[in-house]
Design an enzyme around this catalytic site. Sequence first.
Site, PDB file in Angstrom:
ATOM      1  N   GLU A  38     -46.251  23.060  38.798  1.00 12.44           N
ATOM      2  CA  GLU A  38     -46.674  22.342  37.583  1.00 12.44           C
ATOM      3  C   GLU A  38     -45.495  22.283  36.591  1.00 12.44           C
ATOM      4  O   GLU A  38     -44.687  23.219  36.528  1.00 12.44           O
ATOM      5  CB  GLU A  38     -47.833  23.162  36.978  1.00 12.44           C
ATOM      6  CG  GLU A  38     -48.462  22.636  35.720  1.00 12.44           C
ATOM      7  CD  GLU A  38     -49.594  23.572  35.227  1.00 12.44           C
ATOM      8  OE1 GLU A  38     -49.768  24.696  35.774  1.00 12.44           O
ATOM      9  OE2 GLU A  38     -50.304  23.168  34.296  1.00 12.44           O
ATOM     10  N   LYS A 109     -53.855  16.250  34.754  1.00  8.54           N
ATOM     11  CA  LYS A 109     -54.709  17.462  34.799  1.00  8.54           C
ATOM     12  C   LYS A 109     -55.961  17.280  33.937  1.00  8.54           C
ATOM     13  O   LYS A 109     -55.850  17.014  32.738  1.00  8.54           O
ATOM     14  CB  LYS A 109     -53.880  18.649  34.301  1.00  8.54           C
ATOM     15  CG  LYS A 109     -54.542  20.011  34.450  1.00  8.54           C
ATOM     16  CD  LYS A 109     -53.552  21.093  33.979  1.00  8.54           C
ATOM     17  CE  LYS A 109     -54.045  22.499  34.223  1.00  8.54           C
ATOM     18  NZ  LYS A 109     -53.058  23.515  33.803  1.00  8.54           N
ATOM     19  N   CYS A 147     -53.084  23.420  38.892  1.00  9.11           N
ATOM     20  CA  CYS A 147     -53.324  24.790  38.424  1.00  9.11           C
ATOM     21  C   CYS A 147     -54.782  25.084  38.091  1.00  9.11           C
ATOM     22  O   CYS A 147     -55.621  25.133  38.970  1.00  9.11           O
ATOM     23  CB  CYS A 147     -52.384  25.083  37.259  1.00  9.11           C
ATOM     24  SG  CYS A 147     -52.056  26.865  37.110  1.00  9.11           S
TER      25      CYS A 147
HETATM   26  C1  ACM Z   1     -52.579  26.966  34.229  1.00  8.65           C
HETATM   27  O1  ACM Z   1     -53.451  26.116  34.382  1.00  8.65           O
HETATM   28  N1  ACM Z   1     -51.318  26.640  34.091  1.00  8.65           N
HETATM   29  C2  ACM Z   1     -52.929  28.388  34.199  1.00  8.65           C
END
Ligand code: ACM
Length: 268
Positions: A38, A109, A147
């Site tokens: 990420e 995300k 993530c």
């Molecule tokens: C995250 O979503 N970077 C913990």
Amino acid sequence: MKAGYLQFKPVFGDPEANIKKIIKLTGRKKFDLLVLPELANSGYLFSDKKELTELSEEIPDGKFCSALKSLSRNKNANIVSGICERSGNKFFNSSVLVCPDGKIFTYRKIHLFNTEKKWFTPGDLPLKTYEITVRGSGKIKIGMMICFDWIFPETARTLALKGAQIICHPSNLVMQYCQRAMFTRALENHVFTITANRTGKDIKKDGGISFTGMSVILSPKGEYLHTGSKNRDECVIIEIDPSVSTDKKINPKNDLYKDRRKMFYRIH
Ligand code: ACM
């Protein structure tokens, strides 16, 4: 096919150093699909909007994306990477799928973690799967999640129901749960998962944050095909047979998809 991850510690605020590191770590390795962490261009811990503005880039014409495009072309391989995206006056914690024919697809995300909510707009694009062409394996469907999306089982489930055979999972994990939880995400959906985590710390004058490394690759049976180190930079490529993921049977009488009792699920 050859699939894997690249785990490293992005240098905060130095996308050029990060792309150099990515090129160095991929070296002479051959792969069909590689997953990077990420926010691999920028690093994670932002202090202010100015930093975010300077370190983000537009997809597909930004510097980091362009470098991924040439890496993908040179390697004749598909690359999934986390990226700090700027779009108009909005910022997204995104990932891109870069294909050797030059096509680029974006996921943003949808489940922002903790202080990410201060910086980023939650993802506004649907969860989708993409067909990639792989020598010797034909067309393979992959999905992307980022993530903290892992803790919402609906994310991986949606990708799997849309046909994902491999879930690519760029990560900056700070807790210890995910690497263990991915066993369930892989098993309950009968898909391969590739979690590419980062290592090291981002340190700022008012605090820091540590990341847990140990990137993981799981099979549709929940087997840990590879677990990475806690701290080292590494590019790990393994051989997988993605066709295994199309069989959703747990035993001759149970099929993970056909046995779903949707009328009992009230999830809205
Ligand atoms: C995250 O979503 N970077 C913990």
